[in-house]
Design a protein around this motif. Structure first.
Motif, PDB file in Angstrom:
ATOM      1  N   ASP A 188       0.812  -1.230   0.000  1.00 46.01           N
ATOM      2  CA  ASP A 188       0.000   0.000   0.000  1.00 46.01           C
ATOM      3  C   ASP A 188       0.840   1.273   0.000  1.00 46.01           C
ATOM      4  O   ASP A 188       0.362   2.338   0.394  1.00 46.01           O
ATOM      5  N   THR A 189       2.074   1.193  -0.445  1.00 42.78           N
ATOM      6  CA  THR A 189       2.891   2.396  -0.632  1.00 42.78           C
ATOM      7  C   THR A 189       3.132   2.585  -2.118  1.00 42.78           C
ATOM      8  O   THR A 189       2.808   1.723  -2.943  1.00 42.78           O
ATOM      9  N   ILE A 190       3.721   3.716  -2.466  1.00 40.06           N
ATOM     10  CA  ILE A 190       3.964   4.025  -3.871  1.00 40.06           C
ATOM     11  C   ILE A 190       5.052   3.105  -4.423  1.00 40.06           C
ATOM     12  O   ILE A 190       6.151   3.003  -3.856  1.00 40.06           O
ATOM     13  N   ALA A 191       4.712   2.438  -5.516  1.00 43.40           N
ATOM     14  CA  ALA A 191       5.690   1.554  -6.167  1.00 43.40           C
ATOM     15  C   ALA A 191       6.499   2.330  -7.202  1.00 43.40           C
ATOM     16  O   ALA A 191       7.724   2.185  -7.293  1.00 43.40           O
ATOM     17  N   GLU A 192       5.795   3.179  -7.987  1.00 40.88           N
ATOM     18  CA  GLU A 192       6.500   3.902  -9.048  1.00 40.88           C
ATOM     19  C   GLU A 192       5.696   5.143  -9.429  1.00 40.88           C
ATOM     20  O   GLU A 192       4.450   5.151  -9.374  1.00 40.88           O
ATOM     21  N   LEU A 193       6.392   6.192  -9.805  1.00 37.05           N
ATOM     22  CA  LEU A 193       5.750   7.405 -10.308  1.00 37.05           C
ATOM     23  C   LEU A 193       5.524   7.239 -11.811  1.00 37.05           C
ATOM     24  O   LEU A 193       6.460   7.041 -12.565  1.00 37.05           O
ATOM     25  N   TYR A 194       4.255   7.337 -12.226  1.00 34.53           N
ATOM     26  CA  TYR A 194       3.915   7.172 -13.640  1.00 34.53           C
ATOM     27  C   TYR A 194       3.942   8.520 -14.361  1.00 34.53           C
ATOM     28  O   TYR A 194       4.478   8.637 -15.471  1.00 34.53           O
ATOM     29  N   ARG A 195       3.378   9.556 -13.745  1.00 35.74           N
ATOM     30  CA  ARG A 195       3.380  10.885 -14.332  1.00 35.74           C
ATOM     31  C   ARG A 195       3.345  11.912 -13.201  1.00 35.74           C
ATOM     32  O   ARG A 195       2.516  11.797 -12.285  1.00 35.74           O
ATOM     33  N   PRO A 196       4.240  12.899 -13.210  1.00 38.30           N
ATOM     34  CA  PRO A 196       4.246  13.881 -12.125  1.00 38.30           C
ATOM     35  C   PRO A 196       2.982  14.742 -12.145  1.00 38.30           C
ATOM     36  O   PRO A 196       2.372  14.950 -13.199  1.00 38.30           O
ATOM     37  N   GLY A 197       2.643  15.233 -10.982  1.00 41.66           N
ATOM     38  CA  GLY A 197       1.527  16.174 -10.873  1.00 41.66           C
ATOM     39  C   GLY A 197       2.056  17.570 -10.603  1.00 41.66           C
ATOM     40  O   GLY A 197       3.264  17.785 -10.472  1.00 41.66           O
ATOM     41  N   TYR A 198       1.141  18.530 -10.491  1.00 41.56           N
ATOM     42  CA  TYR A 198       1.546  19.912 -10.239  1.00 41.56           C
ATOM     43  C   TYR A 198       0.550  20.561  -9.279  1.00 41.56           C
ATOM     44  O   TYR A 198      -0.646  20.255  -9.292  1.00 41.56           O
ATOM     45  N   GLU A 199       1.065  21.462  -8.461  1.00 40.83           N
ATOM     46  CA  GLU A 199       0.218  22.216  -7.540  1.00 40.83           C
ATOM     47  C   GLU A 199       0.683  23.669  -7.506  1.00 40.83           C
ATOM     48  O   GLU A 199       1.864  23.961  -7.674  1.00 40.83           O
ATOM     49  N   MET A 200      -0.278  24.552  -7.305  1.00 42.40           N
ATOM     50  CA  MET A 200       0.011  25.980  -7.202  1.00 42.40           C
ATOM     51  C   MET A 200      -0.374  26.417  -5.790  1.00 42.40           C
ATOM     52  O   MET A 200      -1.552  26.477  -5.454  1.00 42.40           O
ATOM     53  N   GLY A 201       0.639  26.711  -4.987  1.00 44.26           N
ATOM     54  CA  GLY A 201       0.370  27.010  -3.594  1.00 44.26           C
ATOM     55  C   GLY A 201      -0.148  25.764  -2.897  1.00 44.26           C
ATOM     56  O   GLY A 201       0.510  24.734  -2.853  1.00 44.26           O
ATOM     57  N   GLU A 202      -1.362  25.839  -2.366  1.00 53.46           N
ATOM     58  CA  GLU A 202      -1.977  24.690  -1.704  1.00 53.46           C
ATOM     59  C   GLU A 202      -3.039  24.023  -2.581  1.00 53.46           C
ATOM     60  O   GLU A 202      -3.720  23.108  -2.131  1.00 53.46           O
ATOM     61  N   LYS A 203      -3.171  24.477  -3.824  1.00 53.93           N
ATOM     62  CA  LYS A 203      -4.177  23.918  -4.721  1.00 53.93           C
ATOM     63  C   LYS A 203      -3.521  22.945  -5.701  1.00 53.93           C
ATOM     64  O   LYS A 203      -2.554  23.293  -6.378  1.00 53.93           O
ATOM     65  N   VAL A 204      -4.062  21.738  -5.752  1.00 56.19           N
ATOM     66  CA  VAL A 204      -3.543  20.721  -6.666  1.00 56.19           C
ATOM     67  C   VAL A 204      -4.115  20.984  -8.056  1.00 56.19           C
ATOM     68  O   VAL A 204      -5.332  20.937  -8.265  1.00 56.19           O
ATOM     69  N   LEU A 205      -3.233  21.286  -9.004  1.00 61.20           N
ATOM     70  CA  LEU A 205      -3.675  21.495 -10.385  1.00 61.20           C
ATOM     71  C   LEU A 205      -3.881  20.166 -11.104  1.00 61.20           C
ATOM     72  O   LEU A 205      -4.811  20.014 -11.901  1.00 61.20           O
ATOM     73  N   ARG A 206      -2.992  19.217 -10.820  1.00 60.46           N
ATOM     74  CA  ARG A 206      -3.090  17.891 -11.424  1.00 60.46           C
ATOM     75  C   ARG A 206      -2.411  16.902 -10.493  1.00 60.46           C
ATOM     76  O   ARG A 206      -1.258  17.090 -10.121  1.00 60.46           O
ATOM     77  N   PRO A 207      -3.143  15.855 -10.062  1.00 57.06           N
ATOM     78  CA  PRO A 207      -2.504  14.884  -9.151  1.00 57.06           C
ATOM     79  C   PRO A 207      -1.453  14.050  -9.889  1.00 57.06           C
ATOM     80  O   PRO A 207      -1.524  13.849 -11.104  1.00 57.06           O
ATOM     81  N   ALA A 208      -0.490  13.567  -9.138  1.00 55.60           N
ATOM     82  CA  ALA A 208       0.536  12.690  -9.709  1.00 55.60           C
ATOM     83  C   ALA A 208      -0.054  11.295  -9.900  1.00 55.60           C
ATOM     84  O   ALA A 208      -0.754  10.767  -9.022  1.00 55.60           O
ATOM     85  N   GLN A 209       0.208  10.697 -11.054  1.00 58.28           N
ATOM     86  CA  GLN A 209      -0.264   9.351 -11.322  1.00 58.28           C
ATOM     87  C   GLN A 209       0.801   8.342 -10.841  1.00 58.28           C
ATOM     88  O   GLN A 209       1.973   8.485 -11.181  1.00 58.28           O
ATOM     89  N   ILE A 210       0.344   7.367 -10.063  1.00 57.73           N
ATOM     90  CA  ILE A 210       1.277   6.433  -9.445  1.00 57.73           C
ATOM     91  C   ILE A 210       0.752   5.026  -9.548  1.00 57.73           C
ATOM     92  O   ILE A 210      -0.430   4.771  -9.831  1.00 57.73           O
ATOM     93  N   THR A 211       1.671   4.038  -9.307  1.00 60.24           N
ATOM     94  CA  THR A 211       1.277   2.657  -9.083  1.00 60.24           C
ATOM     95  C   THR A 211       1.534   2.359  -7.610  1.00 60.24           C
ATOM     96  O   THR A 211       2.444   2.901  -6.996  1.00 60.24           O
ATOM     97  N   VAL A 212       0.722   1.432  -7.073  1.00 62.74           N
ATOM     98  CA  VAL A 212       0.793   1.102  -5.652  1.00 62.74           C
ATOM     99  C   VAL A 212       1.225  -0.340  -5.478  1.00 62.74           C
ATOM    100  O   VAL A 212       0.766  -1.253  -6.212  1.00 62.74           O
ATOM    101  N   SER A 213       2.071  -0.553  -4.494  1.00 62.07           N
ATOM    102  CA  SER A 213       2.601  -1.910  -4.259  1.00 62.07           C
ATOM    103  C   SER A 213       1.584  -2.784  -3.561  1.00 62.07           C
ATOM    104  O   SER A 213       0.899  -2.333  -2.614  1.00 62.07           O
ATOM    105  N   GLU A 214       1.454  -4.021  -4.036  1.00 62.26           N
ATOM    106  CA  GLU A 214       0.650  -5.011  -3.347  1.00 62.26           C
ATOM    107  C   GLU A 214       1.549  -5.789  -2.380  1.00 62.26           C
ATOM    108  O   GLU A 214       1.132  -6.634  -1.702  1.00 62.26           O
TER     109      GLU A 214
END
Length: 214
Positions: A188-214
């Motif tokens: 249940d932790t991050i296995a790999e970063l698929y695509r970075p996300g971006y945030e402006m200040g405290e607002k998330v513009l686009r979440p980071a896409q990730i895979t999760v470890s089983e």
């Protein structure tokens, strides 16, 4: 002239014996009449004991009290009208202020957008020049320079990348889970970063896409 005799009966002079002997109606309510009479007598006694000067003074006092009451009512009505007028002016001022603020904010947004687009145009020009080089030319340095310029613009706009490391905890507000995969990372932790996300200040513009470890 005809003279009545002394021996004439009562019936001869038209006396109504039934009316004369009619009993008094005991149900007649005389209490109200008695109270009114008593009050009237008290009033007469009060007037009798009061001089003309005293009556005039009392009348004058009553008139002054009535005039004072009317004056207070008029003053209160004037205060109410003044408060209502002030309230209307405040409401109008607030509406004008709100409209001015909205127009100013809209202008600021438009100006900020225009400024950002102008700077991005420079980035596009650099990319266009890199692609216009000969096919055998190495465009990598130009692309890297353009990417650095683009990142600088994002940094000036307070835009930062969301790039979690493998093994980091998943944040549903900033991460978007794409897949669950077998991994050496804790469950249940991050296995790999698929695509970075971006945030402006405290607002998330686009979440980071990730895979999760089983």
């Amino acid at each position: 002239m005809y003279r009545l005799g002394s021996d004439m009966s009562d019936n001869d002079v038209g006396v109504d014996e039934s009316a004369a002997e009619a009993p008094v109606d005991e149900d007649v309510d005389t209490d109200g009449v008695s109270e009114d009479e008593e009050e009237f007598e008290n009033l007469e006694a009060r007037i009798a004991d009061t001089t003309a000067e005293e009556l005039a003074e009392e009348v004058r006092t009553l008139r002054e009290r009535a005039a004072d009451a009317e004056r207070r009512v008029e003053e209160r009505d004037e205060q109410i009208d003044e408060l209502e007028s002030k309230l209307k002016r405040k409401q109008a001022d607030f509406q004008n202020y709100k409209q001015r603020t909205e127009r100013q904010q809209e202008k600021l947004r438009e100006r900020a957008t225009e400024d950002l687009v102008e700077r991005l145009l420079d980035v596009r020009d650099n990319l266009s020049r890199a692609l216009s080089q000969d096919e055998d030319a190495d465009i990598r340095p130009g692309v890297e320079s353009t990417l650095e310029e683009f990142d600088r613009i994002l940094d000036e706009e307070n835009v930062t990348a969301i790039e979690p490391e493998a093994g980091d905890a998943v944040d549903p507000q900033r991460h978007e889970v794409m897949l669950r995969v077998d991994s050496d990372q804790p469950e249940d932790t991050i296995a790999e970063l698929y695509r970075p996300g971006y945030e402006m200040g405290e607002k998330v513009l686009r979440p980071a896409q990730i895979t999760v470890s089983e």
